[in-house]
Design an enzyme around this catalytic site. Structure first.
Site, short mmCIF file in Angstrom:
data_model
loop_
_atom_site.label_atom_id
_atom_site.label_comp_id
_atom_site.label_asym_id
_atom_site.label_seq_id
_atom_site.Cartn_x
_atom_site.Cartn_y
_atom_site.Cartn_z
N GLU A 290 -1.70 -8.45 4.14
CA GLU A 290 -1.49 -8.82 5.55
C GLU A 290 -2.79 -9.07 6.30
O GLU A 290 -2.79 -9.69 7.36
CB GLU A 290 -0.65 -7.73 6.26
CG GLU A 290 -1.41 -6.47 6.69
CD GLU A 290 -1.65 -5.48 5.54
OE1 GLU A 290 -1.31 -5.80 4.38
OE2 GLU A 290 -2.20 -4.39 5.81
N HIS B 115 -3.87 -4.94 0.60
CA HIS B 115 -3.39 -5.29 1.94
C HIS B 115 -3.39 -6.79 2.16
O HIS B 115 -4.27 -7.33 2.84
CB HIS B 115 -4.26 -4.60 3.00
CG HIS B 115 -3.99 -3.14 3.13
ND1 HIS B 115 -2.96 -2.65 3.90
CD2 HIS B 115 -4.60 -2.06 2.57
CE1 HIS B 115 -2.95 -1.32 3.82
NE2 HIS B 115 -3.93 -0.94 3.02
N CYS C 83 0.82 -1.21 0.00
CA CYS C 83 0.00 0.00 0.00
C CYS C 83 0.86 1.27 0.00
O CYS C 83 1.54 1.53 -0.98
CB CYS C 83 -1.01 -0.03 1.15
SG CYS C 83 -2.32 1.20 0.91
#
Ligand code: MN
Length: 231
Positions: free
Chosen positions: A206, A204, A96
């Site tokens: 994660e 994202h 990001c």
């Protein structure tokens, strides 16, 4: 175990967990405590995380009305981290804002506000749920990204990602290749083909550690970090 430095972030948990599940040991770094060269001399990989906007002055533009700065000092510090990592060939995963920092660090520019600058743009600001699919990304054939995500893509080139950004890469830094775009043309991924592992994504990954989706991005980072360590 490969040590992975992780850039400062307000919400660290998912980044830490994603690195741990990929077999790496996360090392949290804080702006201004140590010099970037010093930090990167004792780790095997680097992850640049999400956050506020990069100051447009750093790529020669005046700020758009929507500009929201990141924490004080993060821009300069993370740009320095990115440059040192690239120069050393240190494995790097940029997420990001991290992708935007990397691009600016290497001489690229950014779209400052997608809704005002890109006609017919899709909705890229979908805050909740954090791991929900917001839009498609078309992944370039033959890229590292495609090799990593192959198992997730039914047709071998389309994946579904979450999206929480209002900025994006505009002019891609020299030496980098765009490896993913959304159907509205927004750049969603890039990489440096001649680096051991230098992968950047605008979404994202994660947030998906619970399901393991996109875990290959973190595993790729940790594997490259391990190989470097052995040398
Ligand atoms: Mn997006």
């Amino acid at each position: 175990m490969a040590l992975i430095a992780i850039g400062q972030n307000r919400k660290m948990e998912d980044y830490l967990e994603s690195v741990r599940r990929a077999g790496g040991e996360p090392v949290e770094i804080v702006v201004g405590v140590e010099a970037p060269e010093q930090i990167l001399s004792r780790v095997d990989g680097l992850m640049l995380t999400g956050g506020g906007d990069v100051d447009p002055k750093l790529y020669g533009e005046q700020p758009h009305d929507t500009f929201q700065a990141a924490e004080t000092g993060r821009d300069e510090f993370e740009i320095a981290l990115a440059r040192v990592a690239i120069q050393k060939g240190l494995p790097l995963l940029a997420i990001c804002r991290g992708m935007q920092v990397l691009n600016v660090a290497m001489g690229g520019t950014l779209v400052q506000d997608i809704p005002s600058e890109i006609t017919g743009a899709l909705q890229h600001s979908v805050p909740q749920p954090r791991a929900a699919s917001a839009h498609e990304v078309w992944v370039s054939r033959g890229s590292k990204l495609q090799a990593l995500l192959e198992d997730h893509m039914d047709d071998g080139e389309t994946c579904h990602v979450n999206s929480r950004h209002h900025q994006a890469v505009k002019d891609v830094a020299k030496g980098f290749t765009v490896t993913g775009t959304s159907p509205d043309g927004v750049i969603e991924a890039m990489e440096k083909p001649d680096a051991p592992y230098c992968v950047a994504v605008q979404w994202h990954p994660e947030n998906f550690w619970r399901t393991g989706e996109f875990r290959e991005l973190f595993e790729g980072l940790v594997q490259a970090a391990n190989s470097r360590k052995k040398k």
